[in-house]
Design a protein around this motif. Structure first.
Motif, PDB file in Angstrom:
ATOM      1  N   LEU A 130       0.828  -1.211   0.000  1.00 23.69           N
ATOM      2  CA  LEU A 130       0.000   0.000   0.000  1.00 23.69           C
ATOM      3  C   LEU A 130       0.857   1.254   0.000  1.00 23.69           C
ATOM      4  CD1 LEU A 130      -2.708  -1.186   2.549  1.00 23.69           C
ATOM      5  CD2 LEU A 130      -2.626  -1.487   0.062  1.00 23.69           C
ATOM      6  N   ARG A 131       1.958   1.217   0.718  1.00 20.90           N
ATOM      7  CA  ARG A 131       2.867   2.365   0.786  1.00 20.90           C
ATOM      8  C   ARG A 131       3.472   2.673  -0.587  1.00 20.90           C
ATOM      9  NH1 ARG A 131       3.948   6.981   1.943  1.00 20.90           N
ATOM     10  NH2 ARG A 131       6.018   7.541   2.627  1.00 20.90           N
ATOM     11  N   LEU A 132       3.745   1.631  -1.376  1.00 19.51           N
ATOM     12  CA  LEU A 132       4.286   1.846  -2.718  1.00 19.51           C
ATOM     13  C   LEU A 132       3.338   2.687  -3.571  1.00 19.51           C
ATOM     14  CD1 LEU A 132       5.794  -1.665  -3.497  1.00 19.51           C
ATOM     15  CD2 LEU A 132       7.044   0.480  -3.226  1.00 19.51           C
ATOM     16  N   PHE A 133       2.047   2.464  -3.422  1.00 20.94           N
ATOM     17  CA  PHE A 133       1.073   3.273  -4.143  1.00 20.94           C
ATOM     18  C   PHE A 133       1.168   4.733  -3.721  1.00 20.94           C
ATOM     19  CE2 PHE A 133      -0.854  -0.705  -5.330  1.00 20.94           C
ATOM     20  CZ  PHE A 133      -1.517  -0.430  -6.505  1.00 20.94           C
ATOM     21  N   GLU A 134       1.270   4.966  -2.423  1.00 15.40           N
ATOM     22  CA  GLU A 134       1.347   6.337  -1.923  1.00 15.40           C
ATOM     23  C   GLU A 134       2.610   7.036  -2.408  1.00 15.40           C
ATOM     24  OE1 GLU A 134       1.047   5.951   2.287  1.00 15.40           O
ATOM     25  OE2 GLU A 134      -1.037   5.282   2.208  1.00 15.40           O
ATOM     26  N   VAL A 135       3.738   6.339  -2.362  1.00 21.92           N
ATOM     27  CA  VAL A 135       5.008   6.924  -2.803  1.00 21.92           C
ATOM     28  C   VAL A 135       4.952   7.248  -4.298  1.00 21.92           C
ATOM     29  CG1 VAL A 135       7.466   6.434  -3.151  1.00 21.92           C
ATOM     30  CG2 VAL A 135       6.384   5.861  -0.976  1.00 21.92           C
ATOM     31  N   ALA A 136       4.419   6.326  -5.085  1.00 22.41           N
ATOM     32  CA  ALA A 136       4.314   6.563  -6.532  1.00 22.41           C
ATOM     33  C   ALA A 136       3.385   7.735  -6.821  1.00 22.41           C
ATOM     34  CB  ALA A 136       3.821   5.299  -7.229  1.00 22.41           C
ATOM     35  N   ARG A 137       2.242   7.774  -6.142  1.00 28.19           N
ATOM     36  CA  ARG A 137       1.292   8.876  -6.347  1.00 28.19           C
ATOM     37  C   ARG A 137       1.936  10.214  -5.991  1.00 28.19           C
ATOM     38  NH1 ARG A 137      -3.741   9.394  -2.404  1.00 28.19           N
ATOM     39  NH2 ARG A 137      -1.942   9.563  -1.050  1.00 28.19           N
ATOM     40  N   ASP A 138       2.579  10.269  -4.821  1.00 26.68           N
ATOM     41  CA  ASP A 138       3.210  11.517  -4.390  1.00 26.68           C
ATOM     42  C   ASP A 138       4.267  11.982  -5.380  1.00 26.68           C
ATOM     43  OD1 ASP A 138       1.567  11.401  -2.185  1.00 26.68           O
ATOM     44  OD2 ASP A 138       3.157  10.801  -0.787  1.00 26.68           O
ATOM     45  N   HIS A 139       5.083  11.053  -5.865  1.00 27.84           N
ATOM     46  CA  HIS A 139       6.134  11.414  -6.817  1.00 27.84           C
ATOM     47  C   HIS A 139       5.526  11.956  -8.122  1.00 27.84           C
ATOM     48  CE1 HIS A 139       9.754  11.436  -9.185  1.00 27.84           C
ATOM     49  NE2 HIS A 139       9.119  10.734 -10.097  1.00 27.84           N
ATOM     50  N   HIS A 197       2.616  13.291  -8.602  1.00 26.01           N
ATOM     51  CA  HIS A 197       1.995  14.597  -8.361  1.00 26.01           C
ATOM     52  C   HIS A 197       3.056  15.692  -8.272  1.00 26.01           C
ATOM     53  CE1 HIS A 197      -2.069  12.980  -6.655  1.00 26.01           C
ATOM     54  NE2 HIS A 197      -1.893  12.697  -7.929  1.00 26.01           N
ATOM     55  N   GLN A 198       4.190  15.383  -7.651  1.00 23.67           N
ATOM     56  CA  GLN A 198       5.249  16.383  -7.490  1.00 23.67           C
ATOM     57  C   GLN A 198       5.868  16.800  -8.815  1.00 23.67           C
ATOM     58  OE1 GLN A 198       7.964  14.712  -4.612  1.00 23.67           O
ATOM     59  NE2 GLN A 198       6.597  15.155  -2.893  1.00 23.67           N
ATOM     60  N   THR A 199       5.781  15.962  -9.834  1.00 20.89           N
ATOM     61  CA  THR A 199       6.331  16.351 -11.139  1.00 20.89           C
ATOM     62  C   THR A 199       5.527  17.487 -11.761  1.00 20.89           C
ATOM     63  OG1 THR A 199       4.988  14.838 -12.484  1.00 20.89           O
ATOM     64  CG2 THR A 199       7.075  13.963 -11.587  1.00 20.89           C
ATOM     65  N   GLY A 200       4.268  17.624 -11.324  1.00 23.48           N
ATOM     66  CA  GLY A 200       3.406  18.633 -11.906  1.00 23.48           C
ATOM     67  C   GLY A 200       2.783  18.232 -13.228  1.00 23.48           C
ATOM     68  N   ARG A 201       3.139  17.061 -13.723  1.00 23.71           N
ATOM     69  CA  ARG A 201       2.646  16.615 -15.040  1.00 23.71           C
ATOM     70  C   ARG A 201       1.498  15.618 -14.949  1.00 23.71           C
ATOM     71  NH1 ARG A 201       6.935  14.337 -18.739  1.00 23.71           N
ATOM     72  NH2 ARG A 201       5.265  14.706 -20.220  1.00 23.71           N
ATOM     73  N   TYR A 202       1.379  14.936 -13.823  1.00 23.09           N
ATOM     74  CA  TYR A 202       0.426  13.828 -13.721  1.00 23.09           C
ATOM     75  C   TYR A 202      -0.535  14.008 -12.556  1.00 23.09           C
ATOM     76  CZ  TYR A 202       4.042  11.837 -16.652  1.00 23.09           C
ATOM     77  OH  TYR A 202       4.949  11.640 -17.644  1.00 23.09           O
ATOM     78  N   GLN A 203      -1.733  13.464 -12.719  1.00 20.49           N
ATOM     79  CA  GLN A 203      -2.734  13.426 -11.665  1.00 20.49           C
ATOM     80  C   GLN A 203      -3.172  11.972 -11.511  1.00 20.49           C
ATOM     81  OE1 GLN A 203      -3.906  15.906  -9.635  1.00 20.49           O
ATOM     82  NE2 GLN A 203      -4.989  14.272  -8.576  1.00 20.49           N
ATOM     83  N   VAL A 204      -2.806  11.353 -10.407  1.00 24.97           N
ATOM     84  CA  VAL A 204      -3.205   9.973 -10.160  1.00 24.97           C
ATOM     85  C   VAL A 204      -4.680   9.980  -9.772  1.00 24.97           C
ATOM     86  CG1 VAL A 204      -2.837   7.920  -8.747  1.00 24.97           C
ATOM     87  CG2 VAL A 204      -0.875   9.278  -9.512  1.00 24.97           C
ATOM     88  N   ILE A 205      -5.472   9.287 -10.565  1.00 28.31           N
ATOM     89  CA  ILE A 205      -6.923   9.271 -10.336  1.00 28.31           C
ATOM     90  C   ILE A 205      -7.388   7.962  -9.698  1.00 28.31           C
ATOM     91  CG2 ILE A 205      -7.405  10.944 -12.138  1.00 28.31           C
ATOM     92  CD1 ILE A 205      -8.240   8.558 -13.936  1.00 28.31           C
ATOM     93  N   GLY A 206      -6.488   6.997  -9.560  1.00 28.68           N
ATOM     94  CA  GLY A 206      -6.871   5.738  -8.926  1.00 28.68           C
ATOM     95  C   GLY A 206      -5.719   4.759  -8.887  1.00 28.68           C
ATOM     96  N   GLY A 207      -5.940   3.699  -8.139  1.00 29.37           N
ATOM     97  CA  GLY A 207      -4.977   2.620  -8.040  1.00 29.37           C
ATOM     98  C   GLY A 207      -5.707   1.290  -8.053  1.00 29.37           C
ATOM     99  N   ILE A 208      -5.064   0.287  -8.642  1.00 27.61           N
ATOM    100  CA  ILE A 208      -5.672  -1.039  -8.736  1.00 27.61           C
ATOM    101  C   ILE A 208      -4.683  -2.091  -8.265  1.00 27.61           C
ATOM    102  CG2 ILE A 208      -6.651  -2.788 -10.280  1.00 27.61           C
ATOM    103  CD1 ILE A 208      -7.413  -0.456 -12.170  1.00 27.61           C
ATOM    104  N   ILE A 209      -5.151  -2.951  -7.361  1.00 27.19           N
ATOM    105  CA  ILE A 209      -4.405  -4.139  -6.921  1.00 27.19           C
ATOM    106  C   ILE A 209      -5.009  -5.310  -7.682  1.00 27.19           C
ATOM    107  CG2 ILE A 209      -4.008  -5.701  -4.980  1.00 27.19           C
ATOM    108  CD1 ILE A 209      -2.685  -3.318  -4.044  1.00 27.19           C
ATOM    109  N   SER A 210      -4.169  -6.083  -8.352  1.00 24.46           N
ATOM    110  CA  SER A 210      -4.639  -7.192  -9.177  1.00 24.46           C
ATOM    111  C   SER A 210      -3.907  -8.477  -8.777  1.00 24.46           C
ATOM    112  CB  SER A 210      -4.392  -6.869 -10.656  1.00 24.46           C
ATOM    113  OG  SER A 210      -4.858  -7.916 -11.477  1.00 24.46           O
TER     114      SER A 210
END
Length: 100
Positions: free
Chosen positions: A23-32, A34-47
């Motif tokens: 779960l933490r990996l999702f948060e770290v990836a989302r934060d990174h 978002h910090q680029t200013g280019r991307y907006q994470v709109i969701g995450g999927i565990i498969s």
């Protein structure tokens, strides 16, 4: 300012069991992203993978999906998709992306 590119994060794996670090990996990836200013994470999927993944001591897919759902009860942006776990054979991630 340009609009951000929408992104959905995906993690395929056994999740045998799902852990806080998954779960933490999702948060770290989302934060990174978002910090680029280019991307907006709109969701995450565990498969979770299917039972035929071939990993020793793999817990039944229905239990791994249930554990993931419990772990994500409080998440408002990550969800579990059981599709991959319901397949008869294990599939490579690239095939999951093209079929799901």
């Amino acid at each position: 300012m340009k609009s951000r590119i929408p992104v959905v994060l995906l993690a395929c794996g056994s999740f045998n069991p799902i852990t806080n670090m998954h779960l933490r990996l999702f948060e770290v990836a989302r934060d990174h992203l978002h910090q680029t200013g280019r991307y907006q994470v709109i969701g995450g999927i565990i498969s979770p993978v299917s039972d035929n993944y071939g990993k020793k001591d793999l817990v039944a897919a229905r239990h791994r999906v249930a554990m993931a759902r419990l772990a994500l009860q409080t998440s408002d942006w990550i969800q579990v998709d059981p599709w991959e776990s319901e397949q008869v054979q294990w599939m490579e991630t690239v095939k999951v992306l093209s079929c799901a």
